[in-house]
Write a protein that holds these residues in place. Structure first.
Motif, PDB file in Angstrom:
ATOM      1  N   SER A 304       0.836  -1.209   0.000  1.00 61.61           N
ATOM      2  CA  SER A 304       0.000   0.000   0.000  1.00 61.61           C
ATOM      3  C   SER A 304       0.863   1.248   0.000  1.00 61.61           C
ATOM      4  O   SER A 304       0.574   2.226  -0.713  1.00 61.61           O
ATOM      5  N   TRP A 305       1.933   1.234   0.790  1.00 58.49           N
ATOM      6  CA  TRP A 305       2.833   2.398   0.843  1.00 58.49           C
ATOM      7  C   TRP A 305       3.512   2.601  -0.507  1.00 58.49           C
ATOM      8  O   TRP A 305       3.613   3.727  -1.003  1.00 58.49           O
ATOM      9  N   LEU A 306       4.007   1.516  -1.097  1.00 53.73           N
ATOM     10  CA  LEU A 306       4.693   1.623  -2.384  1.00 53.73           C
ATOM     11  C   LEU A 306       3.751   2.161  -3.462  1.00 53.73           C
ATOM     12  O   LEU A 306       4.132   3.024  -4.264  1.00 53.73           O
ATOM     13  N   LYS A 307       2.501   1.692  -3.477  1.00 52.53           N
ATOM     14  CA  LYS A 307       1.533   2.178  -4.457  1.00 52.53           C
ATOM     15  C   LYS A 307       1.290   3.682  -4.280  1.00 52.53           C
ATOM     16  O   LYS A 307       1.252   4.432  -5.257  1.00 52.53           O
ATOM     17  N   LYS A 308       1.113   4.073  -3.028  1.00 52.01           N
ATOM     18  CA  LYS A 308       0.841   5.483  -2.740  1.00 52.01           C
ATOM     19  C   LYS A 308       1.990   6.366  -3.181  1.00 52.01           C
ATOM     20  O   LYS A 308       1.775   7.525  -3.597  1.00 52.01           O
ATOM     21  N   ASN A 309       3.203   5.836  -3.124  1.00 50.28           N
ATOM     22  CA  ASN A 309       4.385   6.634  -3.445  1.00 50.28           C
ATOM     23  C   ASN A 309       4.964   6.321  -4.822  1.00 50.28           C
ATOM     24  O   ASN A 309       6.102   6.721  -5.113  1.00 50.28           O
ATOM     25  N   ASN A 310       4.170   5.625  -5.655  1.00 50.05           N
ATOM     26  CA  ASN A 310       4.578   5.327  -7.032  1.00 50.05           C
ATOM     27  C   ASN A 310       5.942   4.646  -7.108  1.00 50.05           C
ATOM     28  O   ASN A 310       6.802   4.995  -7.919  1.00 50.05           O
ATOM     29  N   ARG A 311       6.102   3.664  -6.237  1.00 54.58           N
ATOM     30  CA  ARG A 311       7.360   2.920  -6.198  1.00 54.58           C
ATOM     31  C   ARG A 311       7.064   1.417  -6.223  1.00 54.58           C
ATOM     32  O   ARG A 311       5.971   0.974  -5.875  1.00 54.58           O
ATOM     33  N   SER A 312       8.059   0.645  -6.613  1.00 54.21           N
ATOM     34  CA  SER A 312       7.956  -0.814  -6.550  1.00 54.21           C
ATOM     35  C   SER A 312       9.199  -1.437  -5.924  1.00 54.21           C
ATOM     36  O   SER A 312       9.194  -2.634  -5.625  1.00 54.21           O
ATOM     37  N   ARG A 313      10.246  -0.636  -5.696  1.00 54.56           N
ATOM     38  CA  ARG A 313      11.514  -1.167  -5.200  1.00 54.56           C
ATOM     39  C   ARG A 313      11.787  -0.702  -3.772  1.00 54.56           C
ATOM     40  O   ARG A 313      11.368   0.382  -3.378  1.00 54.56           O
ATOM     41  N   PHE A 314      12.536  -1.505  -3.048  1.00 59.26           N
ATOM     42  CA  PHE A 314      12.851  -1.209  -1.651  1.00 59.26           C
ATOM     43  C   PHE A 314      14.045  -2.062  -1.245  1.00 59.26           C
ATOM     44  O   PHE A 314      14.473  -2.971  -1.982  1.00 59.26           O
ATOM     45  N   MET A 315      14.593  -1.769  -0.086  1.00 59.92           N
ATOM     46  CA  MET A 315      15.670  -2.601   0.455  1.00 59.92           C
ATOM     47  C   MET A 315      15.051  -3.666   1.348  1.00 59.92           C
ATOM     48  O   MET A 315      14.215  -3.372   2.199  1.00 59.92           O
ATOM     49  N   LEU A 316      15.469  -4.906   1.148  1.00 60.79           N
ATOM     50  CA  LEU A 316      14.912  -6.033   1.880  1.00 60.79           C
ATOM     51  C   LEU A 316      16.006  -6.723   2.688  1.00 60.79           C
ATOM     52  O   LEU A 316      17.066  -7.073   2.148  1.00 60.79           O
ATOM     53  N   THR A 317      15.750  -6.904   3.970  1.00 60.03           N
ATOM     54  CA  THR A 317      16.649  -7.643   4.855  1.00 60.03           C
ATOM     55  C   THR A 317      15.852  -8.800   5.441  1.00 60.03           C
ATOM     56  O   THR A 317      14.855  -8.568   6.130  1.00 60.03           O
TER      57      THR A 317
END
Length: 337
Positions: A304-317
């Motif tokens: 939901s956050w990524l959609k709201k901010n027009n993003r699809s990528r993030f750092m994953l640990t």
């Protein structure tokens, strides 16, 4: 003697070394880590794990049960829970709690190790099939059953190898629920390409691909009382029988494949022909390519956050437990945006 002289068609056995035990995690290079770190812009974090006592009960899998917590005990069977040490020594005023857990490693949000799924395959090229796993590691020699001399467990390909590799990299979210809703749907290559093109998503070598279907969010909404019929007949799952989809997984070079549903792929799968794998996508990823699978992750808040901010990528640990010999592990992944 080599462990194998013939490898499965379409596999990458040996390409990361004869003794490789982490598969496509080898593609997560220092450069890929730096690219992942560049995705951190706001510093916000998301826990991607369900509470480990969910889904609740054992309706999703009759062999797996929620964890049970209990205290450890002192002499005289006195439980170490709100235990005042003054009972042992009047000069001590400390109070302690200490517990133990019985945990099914693949009950809730989880990782599959490369020892989770193998196959009867003629790795010796002599016309006789052996039980083998990724990179030719063998039942009896490396993956042990309870009646083996060394006891049960994965001497090779255990989940501890994944943990020691340091699971961190660039995550890429693909929102299947946003495209197809929560009705049950087998998602093949054409469906997946539609979502990637519509949402302008690019998957590169070494990326950790996350599939959001809404399944784990349904589990959260059921609050520990899962509806078996609803869960087994809702949300998207990959079509493990689609050869074009399997080729896409091979060709992209993705390092990990993760979903918020039960098995990443539809289970049971569509009927196959010839040598019919029980879980064809598991066979393709775990057995042939060394791609660890993540299942039942809670991806909805992050999606939901990524959609709201027009993003699809993030750092994953997302390291698993460093539990030697285990064929799976609970996952407590963190996404940083």
């Amino acid at each position: 003697m080599p462990r194998w002289v013939k490898r499965p068609e379409g596999s990458n056995w040996g390409e990361f070394g004869d003794d490789d035990q982490i598969g496509r995690l080898n593609l997560v290079t220092p450069d890929k880590i730096r690219a992942a770190a560049a995705e951190v812009r706001t510093g916000e974090r998301f826990c991607l794990s369900l509470p480990l006592d969910l889904p609740g009960g054992n309706v999703l899998n009759p062999r797996r049960y929620p964890p049970t917590l209990s205290p450890t005990f002192r002499s005289g069977d006195r439980p170490n829970m709100n235990y005042n040490l003054s009972q042992d020594n009047p000069d001590m005023i400390d109070v302690i709690c200490d517990d133990v857990v019985v945990l099914h490693t693949q009950y809730s949000s989880q990782w599959d190790s490369l020892a989770h799924v193998g196959q009867e395959f003629d790795a010796d090229g002599d016309g006789k099939a052996e039980i083998v796993y990724y990179n030719g590691f063998r039942a009896g020699d490396h993956i042990h059953s309870p009646d083996d001399i060394n006891g049960s467990g994965a001497e090779r390909l255990g989940i501890e190898n994944m943990a020691a590799a340091g699971v961190q990299g660039r995550g890429v979210m693909i929102d299947l629920e946003g495209a197809f809703g929560r009705d049950f749907r087998m998602v093949g290559y054409e469906d997946l390409m539609q979502v990637l093109n519509t949402d302008n998503i690019v998957v590169e070598e070494g990326d950790m691909v996350c599939l959001h279907t809404g399944f784990a969010q349904q589990i959260m909404e059921m609050n520990g009382v899962p509806d078996k019929e609803k869960l087994h007949h809702s949300c998207c799952a990959l079509d493990g029988r689609d050869p074009k989809l399997l080729n896409w997984i091979t060709d992209t070079g993705l390092s990990l494949l993760i979903a918020d549903n039960y098995a990443v792929e539809a289970h049971p799968s569509r009927e196959g022909h010839g040598s019919c794998a029980f879980l064809p996508l598991h066979e393709h990823c775990l057995f042939k390519l060394g791609i660890h699978l993540g299942e039942l992750w809670h991806l909805t808040p992050l999606n939901s956050w990524l959609k709201k901010n027009n993003r699809s990528r993030f750092m994953l640990t997302a390291p698993p437990l460093r539990l030697p010999g285990a064929v799976g592990s609970p996952a407590n992944p963190v996404a940083t945006v």
